[in-house]
Scaffold this motif. Structure first.
Motif, PDB file in Angstrom:
ATOM      1  N   TRP A  54       1.100  -0.986  -0.011  1.00  0.00           N
ATOM      2  CA  TRP A  54       0.054  -0.092   0.185  1.00  0.00           C
ATOM      3  C   TRP A  54       0.896   1.297   0.036  1.00  0.00           C
ATOM      4  N   ASN A  55       1.895   1.416  -0.287  1.00  0.00           N
ATOM      5  CA  ASN A  55       3.195   1.966   0.210  1.00  0.00           C
ATOM      6  C   ASN A  55       2.628   3.335  -1.370  1.00  0.00           C
ATOM      7  N   MET A  56       2.753   3.276  -2.140  1.00  0.00           N
ATOM      8  CA  MET A  56       2.474   4.065  -3.503  1.00  0.00           C
ATOM      9  C   MET A  56       0.519   4.507  -3.722  1.00  0.00           C
ATOM     10  N   VAL A  57      -0.195   4.171  -2.799  1.00  0.00           N
ATOM     11  CA  VAL A  57      -1.711   4.542  -3.054  1.00  0.00           C
ATOM     12  C   VAL A  57      -1.966   5.879  -2.294  1.00  0.00           C
ATOM     13  N   PRO A  58      -1.783   6.645  -3.305  1.00  0.00           N
ATOM     14  CA  PRO A  58      -2.084   8.285  -2.806  1.00  0.00           C
ATOM     15  C   PRO A  58      -2.712   8.376  -1.808  1.00  0.00           C
ATOM     16  N   LEU A  59      -2.403   9.496  -0.854  1.00  0.00           N
ATOM     17  CA  LEU A  59      -2.875   9.620   0.487  1.00  0.00           C
ATOM     18  C   LEU A  59      -3.623  10.923   0.624  1.00  0.00           C
ATOM     19  N   MET A  60      -4.436  11.669   2.042  1.00  0.00           N
ATOM     20  CA  MET A  60      -4.455  12.989   1.939  1.00  0.00           C
ATOM     21  C   MET A  60      -5.125  12.770   3.153  1.00  0.00           C
ATOM     22  N   CYS A  61      -4.964  12.975   4.094  1.00  0.00           N
ATOM     23  CA  CYS A  61      -5.631  13.818   5.725  1.00  0.00           C
ATOM     24  C   CYS A  61      -6.674  15.339   5.841  1.00  0.00           C
ATOM     25  N   ALA A  62      -6.947  14.986   5.779  1.00  0.00           N
ATOM     26  CA  ALA A  62      -7.663  16.423   6.979  1.00  0.00           C
ATOM     27  C   ALA A  62      -8.561  16.661   7.829  1.00  0.00           C
ATOM     28  N   LEU A  63      -9.021  17.287   8.603  1.00  0.00           N
ATOM     29  CA  LEU A  63      -9.889  17.916   9.466  1.00  0.00           C
ATOM     30  C   LEU A  63     -11.117  17.395   8.685  1.00  0.00           C
ATOM     31  N   GLU A  64     -11.992  17.265   9.343  1.00  0.00           N
ATOM     32  CA  GLU A  64     -13.289  16.695   9.540  1.00  0.00           C
ATOM     33  C   GLU A  64     -14.279  18.126   9.374  1.00  0.00           C
ATOM     34  N   VAL A  65     -15.501  18.831   9.105  1.00  0.00           N
ATOM     35  CA  VAL A  65     -16.424  20.062   9.019  1.00  0.00           C
ATOM     36  C   VAL A  65     -16.211  20.046  10.799  1.00  0.00           C
ATOM     37  N   PRO A  66     -16.054  21.002  11.688  1.00  0.00           N
ATOM     38  CA  PRO A  66     -16.361  20.372  12.716  1.00  0.00           C
ATOM     39  C   PRO A  66     -18.039  21.002  13.052  1.00  0.00           C
ATOM     40  N   VAL A  67     -19.129  20.471  12.649  1.00  0.00           N
ATOM     41  CA  VAL A  67     -20.361  20.572  12.992  1.00  0.00           C
ATOM     42  C   VAL A  67     -20.788  20.090  14.482  1.00  0.00           C
ATOM     43  N   GLN A  68     -21.028  21.432  15.074  1.00  0.00           N
ATOM     44  CA  GLN A  68     -21.769  21.494  15.588  1.00  0.00           C
ATOM     45  C   GLN A  68     -22.840  20.471  16.814  1.00  0.00           C
ATOM     46  N   GLY A  69     -22.262  19.190  17.680  1.00  0.00           N
ATOM     47  CA  GLY A  69     -23.396  18.281  17.737  1.00  0.00           C
ATOM     48  C   GLY A  69     -22.882  16.641  16.641  1.00  0.00           C
ATOM     49  N   SER A  70     -22.656  17.411  15.941  1.00  0.00           N
ATOM     50  CA  SER A  70     -21.701  15.971  15.009  1.00  0.00           C
ATOM     51  C   SER A  70     -21.050  14.438  16.107  1.00  0.00           C
ATOM     52  N   LEU A  71     -20.255  13.889  15.002  1.00  0.00           N
ATOM     53  CA  LEU A  71     -20.429  12.305  15.688  1.00  0.00           C
ATOM     54  C   LEU A  71     -18.904  12.588  16.453  1.00  0.00           C
ATOM     55  N   PRO A  72     -19.100  12.523  17.412  1.00  0.00           N
ATOM     56  CA  PRO A  72     -16.738  12.706  17.717  1.00  0.00           C
ATOM     57  C   PRO A  72     -16.676  11.605  18.104  1.00  0.00           C
ATOM     58  N   LEU A  73     -14.984  11.887  18.019  1.00  0.00           N
ATOM     59  CA  LEU A  73     -14.674  10.936  17.870  1.00  0.00           C
ATOM     60  C   LEU A  73     -14.040   9.983  16.453  1.00  0.00           C
ATOM     61  N   CYS A  74     -14.572  10.381  15.420  1.00  0.00           N
ATOM     62  CA  CYS A  74     -14.579   9.839  14.287  1.00  0.00           C
ATOM     63  C   CYS A  74     -13.435   9.613  13.373  1.00  0.00           C
ATOM     64  N   ILE A  75     -13.471   9.115  12.311  1.00  0.00           N
ATOM     65  CA  ILE A  75     -12.061   8.728  11.394  1.00  0.00           C
ATOM     66  C   ILE A  75     -13.540   7.886  10.052  1.00  0.00           C
ATOM     67  N   ARG A  76     -13.460   8.821   8.885  1.00  0.00           N
ATOM     68  CA  ARG A  76     -13.349   8.833   7.226  1.00  0.00           C
ATOM     69  C   ARG A  76     -12.487   8.241   6.540  1.00  0.00           C
ATOM     70  N   LEU A  77     -12.940   7.148   5.713  1.00  0.00           N
ATOM     71  CA  LEU A  77     -12.518   6.985   4.484  1.00  0.00           C
ATOM     72  C   LEU A  77     -13.687   7.474   3.473  1.00  0.00           C
ATOM     73  N   MET A  78     -12.323   7.751   2.894  1.00  0.00           N
ATOM     74  CA  MET A  78     -13.356   7.671   0.602  1.00  0.00           C
ATOM     75  C   MET A  78     -12.356   7.024  -0.533  1.00  0.00           C
ATOM     76  N   LEU A  79     -12.546   6.418  -0.196  1.00  0.00           N
ATOM     77  CA  LEU A  79     -11.452   5.509  -1.694  1.00  0.00           C
ATOM     78  C   LEU A  79     -11.989   5.521  -2.532  1.00  0.00           C
TER      79      LEU A  79
END
Length: 122
Positions: A68-93
């Motif tokens: 998996w070392n050549m798969v392009p990856l990008m990390c970002a901060l989820e939009v901090p919407v009030q009341g949204s689910l905390p402690l969450c990791i999301r992936l979009m492949l």
């Protein structure tokens, strides 16, 4: 051949480096298992985390996987919407596939099942 998006999300119980890495791998492996593709099929992966998670980049877990070392990856901060689910990791492949949208299996684990209960069991 089409480029299709596969969504996935999970949660952790605390802002802990190892738990973030472990849950990222569990989520990714479940996405791979349900959709049957290889790293070579992936165009890119977007990874977001809620602002309460800052112990580690979850991309590190993926980058260290064999093949998996050549798969392009990008990390970002989820939009901090009030009341949204905390402690969450999301992936979009973004994968190259002949599968239709209806054949794609999105994955929601742990408390993230609340985000898309309609897709959480598919």
């Amino acid at each position: 051949m089409y480029v299709r998006g596969i969504r996935g999300a999970t949660t952790v119980t605390r802002n802990d480096r190892q738990e973030i890495l472990d849950e990222t791998l569990v989520l990714l492996q479940e996405i791979v298992d349900r959709n049957e593709f290889e790293p070579e099929d992936i165009s890119s992966i977007w990874i977001t985390m809620t602002p309460d998670l800052d112990a580690v980049f979850p991309a590190l877990a993926i980058r260290e996987m064999e093949g998996w070392n050549m798969v392009p990856l990008m990390c970002a901060l989820e939009v901090p919407v009030q009341g949204s689910l905390p402690l969450c990791i999301r992936l979009m492949l973004h994968i190259n596939t002949t599968k239709t949208q209806q054949e794609i299996r999105h994955v929601y684990l742990n408390e993230a099942k609340r985000l898309r209960p309609d897709l959480a069991t598919s």
